[in-house]
Enzyme design. Sequence first.
Site, mmCIF file in Angstrom:
data_model
loop_
_atom_site.group_PDB
_atom_site.id
_atom_site.type_symbol
_atom_site.label_atom_id
_atom_site.label_comp_id
_atom_site.label_asym_id
_atom_site.label_seq_id
_atom_site.Cartn_x
_atom_site.Cartn_y
_atom_site.Cartn_z
ATOM 1 C CE1 TYR A 32 72.781 -109.039 -96.707
ATOM 2 C CE2 TYR A 32 70.828 -108.543 -98.004
ATOM 3 C CZ TYR A 32 72.176 -108.865 -97.918
ATOM 4 O OH TYR A 32 72.914 -108.994 -99.069
ATOM 5 C CG LEU A 33 69.852 -102.629 -91.393
ATOM 6 C CD1 LEU A 33 70.398 -101.363 -90.736
ATOM 7 C CD2 LEU A 33 68.629 -103.137 -90.643
ATOM 8 C CG HIS A 34 65.214 -103.601 -96.824
ATOM 9 N ND1 HIS A 34 64.089 -102.865 -96.540
ATOM 10 C CD2 HIS A 34 64.978 -104.839 -96.329
ATOM 11 C CE1 HIS A 34 63.204 -103.632 -95.924
ATOM 12 N NE2 HIS A 34 63.714 -104.838 -95.761
ATOM 13 N N GLY A 36 63.419 -100.015 -96.380
ATOM 14 C CA GLY A 36 62.278 -100.140 -95.475
ATOM 15 C C GLY A 36 62.717 -99.867 -94.039
ATOM 16 C CG HIS A 37 65.277 -102.632 -92.061
ATOM 17 N ND1 HIS A 37 65.785 -103.451 -93.043
ATOM 18 C CD2 HIS A 37 64.530 -103.420 -91.262
ATOM 19 C CE1 HIS A 37 65.367 -104.687 -92.839
ATOM 20 N NE2 HIS A 37 64.602 -104.703 -91.776
ATOM 21 C CD GLN A 61 61.291 -113.553 -85.791
ATOM 22 O OE1 GLN A 61 61.514 -112.897 -84.785
ATOM 23 N NE2 GLN A 61 60.888 -112.980 -86.928
ATOM 24 C CE LYS A 149 58.388 -106.886 -96.395
ATOM 25 N NZ LYS A 149 58.273 -108.348 -96.281
HETATM 26 O O1 PAF Z 1 60.126 -107.879 -88.462
HETATM 27 C C1 PAF Z 1 61.212 -108.351 -88.050
HETATM 28 O O2 PAF Z 1 62.299 -108.069 -88.586
HETATM 29 C C2 PAF Z 1 61.202 -109.289 -86.865
HETATM 30 O O3 PAF Z 1 60.082 -110.110 -86.878
HETATM 31 C C3 PAF Z 1 61.325 -108.561 -85.515
HETATM 32 C C4 PAF Z 1 60.143 -107.659 -85.244
HETATM 33 C C5 PAF Z 1 62.616 -107.737 -85.488
HETATM 34 C C6 PAF Z 1 61.395 -109.580 -84.375
HETATM 35 O O4 PAF Z 1 62.469 -110.460 -84.536
#
Ligand code: PAF
Length: 284
Positions: A32-34, A36-37, A61, A149
């Site tokens: 779900y890129l934005h 920031g990515h 996680q 962030k």
């Molecule tokens: O920051 C994230 O999007 C996640 O915590 C990561 C580092 C890709 C690990 O799943």
Amino acid sequence: MKVVETIEGIRKEIEIAKSTGQSIGFVPTMGYLHEGHLSLINAAKKDHQFVVVSIFVNPLQFGPNEDLDRYPRDFERDEKMAREAGADVVFYPSANEMYPTNMPMMIHVTSGVHVLCGTSRPGHFDGVATVVMKLLQIVQPHAAYFGQKDAQQLAIIMNMVDAFNIPVTIKGCPTIREEDGLAKSSRNVYLSKQERSEAPFLYEALCYGADLIRSGMTSRSKIVDELKQRLSQGSGSIDYIDVLAYPSLERVEQLNGKVILALAYAYDKARLIDNYIVEVQGEK
Ligand code: PAF
């Protein structure tokens, strides 16, 4: 740009790139890129000839009552954005590819987890560290890029790389914000219209706290009280607000040196985090 779904496949791509002398930059994401990515991909591209982006919503996680099922996903859109940003390969494994059996062991993070998201999301950083460790072993990049962030995540990953002597450089990149100051996040899509218009007050509160510090306030509890007061005027609820030494993330009452103001704030369907790093003025 290629999309590769298997560990064997991504290893092959990287082997070919390395055999032609290319250095590897890696941007791990949950999709779900934005922007920031995209800023991480750009930073990786500046430093490396071959850029790998991973897209994997890591179940390890997420806590049992968290938003794993609702986490926003749109692979077609992500693929297009990664291609346009100049990524060379997207690694897009399934959960079964990453975790074919229950993990027989996990990384257990013992330092930097007794504060902030570590206390409000028990086990979260064990899951992050475990998947990042796996991804680093799979991709074996020269450098990996993470957003500031997630300052606590970044600090923990840096510690992990040090602790396990992993031969990779970890790069932290600045938080990218909307024009009104709200930190870009995949979860912003879940804010209602009213929440979205209110949410910039989170960053404003952090800026206000940083100003208090710059103007000489060094009592942690006073700053936290001031910020709680401000945040209590919002329509969501405060998960945490704290001021800690940075990068050690230790809680000290009398602030000095570099500190991080960090908060998590829960709206109806989106829990947002943000932070601000500032240097305490005057004598140490
Ligand atoms: O920051 C994230 O999007 C996640 O915590 C990561 C580092 C890709 C690990 O799943």
